[in-house]
Design an enzyme around this catalytic site. Structure first.
Site, PDB file in Angstrom:
ATOM      1  N   SER A   9     -78.011 -30.478  68.889  1.00 18.62           N
ATOM      2  CA  SER A   9     -77.020 -29.847  68.014  1.00 18.62           C
ATOM      3  C   SER A   9     -77.676 -29.359  66.724  1.00 18.62           C
ATOM      4  O   SER A   9     -78.297 -30.125  65.990  1.00 18.62           O
ATOM      5  CB  SER A   9     -75.917 -30.848  67.667  1.00 18.62           C
ATOM      6  OG  SER A   9     -75.133 -30.310  66.627  1.00 18.62           O
ATOM      7  N   HIS A  34     -76.480 -26.765  71.131  1.00 20.17           N
ATOM      8  CA  HIS A  34     -75.065 -27.022  70.846  1.00 20.17           C
ATOM      9  C   HIS A  34     -74.750 -26.491  69.448  1.00 20.17           C
ATOM     10  O   HIS A  34     -75.420 -26.845  68.480  1.00 20.17           O
ATOM     11  CB  HIS A  34     -74.839 -28.536  70.929  1.00 20.17           C
ATOM     12  CG  HIS A  34     -73.433 -28.982  70.764  1.00 20.17           C
ATOM     13  ND1 HIS A  34     -72.504 -28.956  71.788  1.00 20.17           N
ATOM     14  CD2 HIS A  34     -72.779 -29.474  69.674  1.00 20.17           C
ATOM     15  CE1 HIS A  34     -71.351 -29.421  71.345  1.00 20.17           C
ATOM     16  NE2 HIS A  34     -71.484 -29.739  70.057  1.00 20.17           N
ATOM     17  N   ASP A  36     -72.034 -26.211  66.581  1.00 17.31           N
ATOM     18  CA  ASP A  36     -70.800 -26.797  66.060  1.00 17.31           C
ATOM     19  C   ASP A  36     -70.142 -25.888  65.033  1.00 17.31           C
ATOM     20  O   ASP A  36     -70.617 -25.769  63.902  1.00 17.31           O
ATOM     21  CB  ASP A  36     -71.115 -28.138  65.393  1.00 17.31           C
ATOM     22  CG  ASP A  36     -71.412 -29.234  66.399  1.00 17.31           C
ATOM     23  OD1 ASP A  36     -70.624 -29.393  67.351  1.00 17.31           O
ATOM     24  OD2 ASP A  36     -72.441 -29.921  66.236  1.00 17.31           O
ATOM     25  N   MET A  38     -67.167 -25.396  62.565  1.00 16.48           N
ATOM     26  CA  MET A  38     -66.138 -26.185  61.866  1.00 16.48           C
ATOM     27  C   MET A  38     -65.470 -25.321  60.805  1.00 16.48           C
ATOM     28  O   MET A  38     -66.153 -24.568  60.105  1.00 16.48           O
ATOM     29  CB  MET A  38     -66.781 -27.392  61.174  1.00 16.48           C
ATOM     30  CG  MET A  38     -67.542 -28.302  62.114  1.00 16.48           C
ATOM     31  SD  MET A  38     -68.151 -29.750  61.224  1.00 16.48           S
ATOM     32  CE  MET A  38     -69.165 -30.517  62.477  1.00 16.48           C
ATOM     33  N   HIS A  67     -69.170 -25.155  70.353  1.00 13.30           N
ATOM     34  CA  HIS A  67     -68.127 -26.175  70.226  1.00 13.30           C
ATOM     35  C   HIS A  67     -67.239 -25.802  69.045  1.00 13.30           C
ATOM     36  O   HIS A  67     -67.639 -25.937  67.891  1.00 13.30           O
ATOM     37  CB  HIS A  67     -68.811 -27.544  70.007  1.00 13.30           C
ATOM     38  CG  HIS A  67     -67.877 -28.682  69.812  1.00 13.30           C
ATOM     39  ND1 HIS A  67     -68.292 -29.925  69.379  1.00 13.30           N
ATOM     40  CD2 HIS A  67     -66.523 -28.797  70.000  1.00 13.30           C
ATOM     41  CE1 HIS A  67     -67.255 -30.740  69.298  1.00 13.30           C
ATOM     42  NE2 HIS A  67     -66.170 -30.082  69.658  1.00 13.30           N
ATOM     43  N   MET A  69     -64.592 -26.463  66.600  1.00 17.21           N
ATOM     44  CA  MET A  69     -63.736 -27.460  65.944  1.00 17.21           C
ATOM     45  C   MET A  69     -62.921 -26.704  64.904  1.00 17.21           C
ATOM     46  O   MET A  69     -63.143 -26.803  63.692  1.00 17.21           O
ATOM     47  CB  MET A  69     -64.610 -28.553  65.309  1.00 17.21           C
ATOM     48  CG  MET A  69     -65.174 -29.523  66.338  1.00 17.21           C
ATOM     49  SD  MET A  69     -66.550 -30.483  65.703  1.00 17.21           S
ATOM     50  CE  MET A  69     -67.857 -29.304  65.934  1.00 17.21           C
ATOM     51  N   MET A 138     -65.613 -36.394  72.821  1.00 16.60           N
ATOM     52  CA  MET A 138     -66.143 -36.686  71.482  1.00 16.60           C
ATOM     53  C   MET A 138     -66.257 -38.200  71.331  1.00 16.60           C
ATOM     54  O   MET A 138     -65.272 -38.916  71.490  1.00 16.60           O
ATOM     55  CB  MET A 138     -65.205 -36.147  70.388  1.00 16.60           C
ATOM     56  CG  MET A 138     -65.187 -34.645  70.200  1.00 16.60           C
ATOM     57  SD  MET A 138     -66.693 -33.878  69.574  1.00 16.60           S
ATOM     58  CE  MET A 138     -67.241 -34.951  68.290  1.00 16.60           C
ATOM     59  N   ASP A 176     -70.502 -36.126  73.047  1.00 16.79           N
ATOM     60  CA  ASP A 176     -70.926 -35.592  71.745  1.00 16.79           C
ATOM     61  C   ASP A 176     -70.619 -36.563  70.611  1.00 16.79           C
ATOM     62  O   ASP A 176     -69.456 -36.849  70.327  1.00 16.79           O
ATOM     63  CB  ASP A 176     -70.169 -34.258  71.526  1.00 16.79           C
ATOM     64  CG  ASP A 176     -70.622 -33.522  70.280  1.00 16.79           C
ATOM     65  OD1 ASP A 176     -71.608 -33.944  69.654  1.00 16.79           O
ATOM     66  OD2 ASP A 176     -69.971 -32.510  69.941  1.00 16.79           O
TER      67      ASP A 176
HETATM   68  C1  DX5 Z   1     -69.710 -33.719  65.291  1.00 16.53           C
HETATM   69  C2  DX5 Z   1     -70.347 -32.650  66.127  1.00 16.53           C
HETATM   70  C3  DX5 Z   1     -71.548 -33.100  66.869  1.00 16.53           C
HETATM   71  C4  DX5 Z   1     -72.687 -33.523  65.999  1.00 16.53           C
HETATM   72  C5  DX5 Z   1     -73.386 -34.671  66.659  1.00 16.53           C
HETATM   73  O1  DX5 Z   1     -68.490 -33.297  64.817  1.00 16.53           O
HETATM   74  O2  DX5 Z   1     -69.443 -32.119  67.078  1.00 16.53           O
HETATM   75  O3  DX5 Z   1     -71.997 -32.105  67.791  1.00 16.53           O
HETATM   76  O4  DX5 Z   1     -73.634 -32.505  65.773  1.00 16.53           O
HETATM   77  O5  DX5 Z   1     -74.304 -35.191  65.790  1.00 16.53           O
HETATM   78  P1  DX5 Z   1     -74.988 -36.600  66.023  1.00 16.53           P
HETATM   79  O6  DX5 Z   1     -75.740 -36.514  67.322  1.00 16.53           O
HETATM   80  O7  DX5 Z   1     -75.861 -36.765  64.838  1.00 16.53           O
HETATM   81  O8  DX5 Z   1     -73.882 -37.625  66.120  1.00 16.53           O
HETATM   82 ZN    ZN Z   2     -70.260 -30.831  68.751  1.00 14.91          ZN
END
Ligand code: DX5
Ligand code: ZN
Length: 221
Positions: A9, A34, A36, A38, A67, A69, A138, A176
């Protein structure tokens, strides 16, 4: 033999040097990255949007595992597809018409994923298991990297794997949050196919060895 997929990620990378982060992933032999997204609304934190993904697309042939969010994922789907996503995963908690959105993603030829946060039971996505390519479990509350794996997530992975087997379905199971070298084997044994890894990957001194170790984990049938 099908082997596990490591999806580092980018959230744990240096955002001012994304091209180096992509190279580090490529050099490790991980096939996925990956991404993310947000929005500061569905989750408290903010990251990046389609422009960043489109720019990254010019630099890399990695599989872009996006992903979302974000609230109202329908509104921006086209932008993420155009930016170069290979898979788009959205949250069941942020979308009422999830069936329609999954269908829309698949019609673009991309993989559709649905995700559940730790407080959402597997039963919530029961009606979607045959219309998505990926279920993202998650294992931390989304919004931040570097959190600890929530142990009860393991039961969800096992439950999904059991349904998949019983019903002859073929969705992938991704996990994840808080995934690292120490818990990877157990998560894969429970039935996961894809391990998302942020801080454990970018904090690793030997990313190639880490990726090889994950790739060598045999998938449960
Ligand atoms: C959290 C993200 C994850 C995050 C995981 O909200 O969706 O993808 O990057 O990070 P680690 O592996 O550090 O928990
Ligand atoms: Zn993620």
């Amino acid at each position: 033999m099908k082997t596990s997929i490591l999806a580092p990620s980018i959230l744990a990378a240096d955002f001012t040097d994304i091209s180096s982060a992509l190279l580090e992933i490529e050099n490790s032999s991980a096939a996925w990255v990956h991404l993310d997204v947000m929005d500061g609304h569905f989750v408290p934190n903010l990251t990046f949007g389609p422009k960043m993904i489109a720019d990254m697309r010019k630099l890399s042939k990695l599989f872009f595992d996006v992903h979302l969010m974000i609230s109202n994922p329908e509104a921006m789907l086209d932008a993420y597809i155009e930016a170069g996503a290979d898979a788009v995963t959205f949250h069941i908690e942020s979308c009422v018409h999830a069936n329609r959105l999954a269908d829309k993603i698949r019609k673009t030829g991309k993989k559709a994923g649905i995700s559940i946060v730790p407080s959402t039971p597997v039963s919530t996505v029961a009606e979607m298991l045959d219309i998505v390519d990926l279920i993202l479990v998650m294992s931390v509350n989304p919004g931040f990297g570097g959190q600890s794996f929530i142990p009860s997530s393991m039961k969800k992975v096992s439950a999904l794997a059991e349904i998949r087997k019983k019903e002859g379905l073929d969705f992938m199971i991704a996990v994840d949050g808080g995934v690292n070298e120490n818990n990877a084997r157990e998560i894969i044994s429970a039935g996961a196919d894809v391990l998302v890894m942020g801080s454990a990957f970018f904090g690793s001194k030997n990313k190639k060895a880490l990726a090889a170790k994950i790739a060598a984990l045999p998938l449960s049938d």
